[in-house]
Design an enzyme around this catalytic site. Structure first.
Site, mmCIF file in Angstrom:
data_model
loop_
_atom_site.group_PDB
_atom_site.id
_atom_site.type_symbol
_atom_site.label_atom_id
_atom_site.label_comp_id
_atom_site.label_asym_id
_atom_site.label_seq_id
_atom_site.Cartn_x
_atom_site.Cartn_y
_atom_site.Cartn_z
ATOM 1 C CB SER A 6 -47.134 -13.930 -19.817
ATOM 2 O OG SER A 6 -47.337 -15.332 -19.774
ATOM 3 C CG HIS A 31 -50.756 -13.123 -17.312
ATOM 4 N ND1 HIS A 31 -52.045 -12.643 -17.173
ATOM 5 C CD2 HIS A 31 -50.856 -14.212 -18.117
ATOM 6 C CE1 HIS A 31 -52.879 -13.407 -17.868
ATOM 7 N NE2 HIS A 31 -52.188 -14.364 -18.445
ATOM 8 C CG ASP A 33 -50.456 -17.692 -19.314
ATOM 9 O OD1 ASP A 33 -51.611 -17.234 -19.315
ATOM 10 O OD2 ASP A 33 -49.490 -17.110 -19.820
ATOM 11 C CG MET A 35 -52.049 -23.450 -20.123
ATOM 12 S SD MET A 35 -51.120 -23.420 -21.686
ATOM 13 C CE MET A 35 -50.582 -21.712 -21.720
ATOM 14 C CG HIS A 64 -55.174 -16.751 -18.098
ATOM 15 N ND1 HIS A 64 -54.693 -16.416 -19.356
ATOM 16 C CD2 HIS A 64 -56.458 -17.137 -18.286
ATOM 17 C CE1 HIS A 64 -55.659 -16.580 -20.241
ATOM 18 N NE2 HIS A 64 -56.732 -17.025 -19.620
ATOM 19 C CG MET A 66 -56.083 -20.431 -20.129
ATOM 20 S SD MET A 66 -54.769 -20.081 -21.332
ATOM 21 C CE MET A 66 -53.391 -19.776 -20.232
ATOM 22 C CG MET A 135 -58.067 -15.223 -24.252
ATOM 23 S SD MET A 135 -56.477 -15.077 -23.399
ATOM 24 C CE MET A 135 -55.386 -15.984 -24.514
ATOM 25 C CG ASP A 173 -52.731 -13.374 -22.621
ATOM 26 O OD1 ASP A 173 -51.652 -13.385 -23.245
ATOM 27 O OD2 ASP A 173 -53.022 -14.241 -21.764
ATOM 28 C CB SER A 196 -42.761 -14.124 -27.013
ATOM 29 O OG SER A 196 -43.362 -15.394 -26.840
#
Length: 217
Positions: A6, A31, A33, A35, A64, A66, A135, A173, A196
């Site tokens: 990610s 991946h 993310d 948001m 993804h 969100m 999740m 995830d 991370s």
């Protein structure tokens, strides 16, 4: 077992280089993310990031979403180079329509569920999916601790997939490291999203990914 690094945890000053490192180290997909500060309490990246990465890597880019009203952004992200979409069951006005819109764009369709969402909500939509994402943290932020209570749900979703659509991927995830990777794979996951523990350690990207693979085997 597949790895999906990610980029939320990557160094954006050298994002392209880090994605290239992940590809060279054997990543299966990237991946991304997205948001919006509404669906989740944070802002991240948009379609221009996807477009900037498309020439950098041959790996599939999974986005993804969100965000609220994901249908409004599917075309933009598809045009930018997204190969698959992950949309949330929670808050979606018409999930079936969203999934069909993704399929009409020729992209892989995936549905994500939050930690508090029960597995059975997937039963009716599962035949139309290429992947389910469970999740293992509440979405919206990186660097969160893995919620061990989600392991039993991963097992239940695996049972549903095996009964309804065995070729469907099961991704997890949130808080994935060498220990939780092993637990998730034992519970039935076959795709691990890791941010991370790939980009945010004092190890090189190849070393970090190797540790995850060893943990997941």
């Amino acid at each position: 077992m597949k790895l999906a690094p990610s980029i939320l945890a990557a160094d954006f000053a050298r994002l392209g280089a880090q994605v290239a490192e992940a590809e060279k180290a054997g990543a299966d997909r990237i991946h991304i993310d997205v948001m919006d500060g509404h669906f989740v309490p944070n802002l991240s990246m948009g379609a221009p990031i996807v477009a900037s990465l498309r020439p950098v890597t041959r790996l599939p880019l999974e986005t993804h979403l969100m965000i609220s009203n994901p249908d409004l952004f599917l075309q933009e992200f598809a045009d930018s180079g997204t190969d698959s979409f992950l949309v949330h069951w929670e808050g979606n006005v018409n999930l079936h329509r969203t999934v069909q819109s993704i399929r009409a764009l020729g992209k892989r369709a995936c549905v994500a569920i939050n930690p508090a969402t029960p597995a059975p909500v997937l039963e009716e939509i599962l035949p139309d999916l290429d992947q389910v994402l469970v999740m293992t943290v509440d979405p919206g932020f990186g660097h969160q601790h893995f919620l061990y209570s989600t392991l039993s749900k991963i097992s239940r979703v695996r049972q549903m997939i095996d009964c309804i659509k065995p070729e469907c991927d099961l991704e997890v995830d949130g808080g994935i490291d060498s220990e939780t990777a092993r637990l998730c794979v034992e519970a039935g996951a076959n795709v691990l999203v890791a941010g991370s523990s790939v980009f945010g350690t004092n190890k090189t990207v190849p070393e970090a990914m190797r540790r995850l693979r060893v943990g997941g085997e």
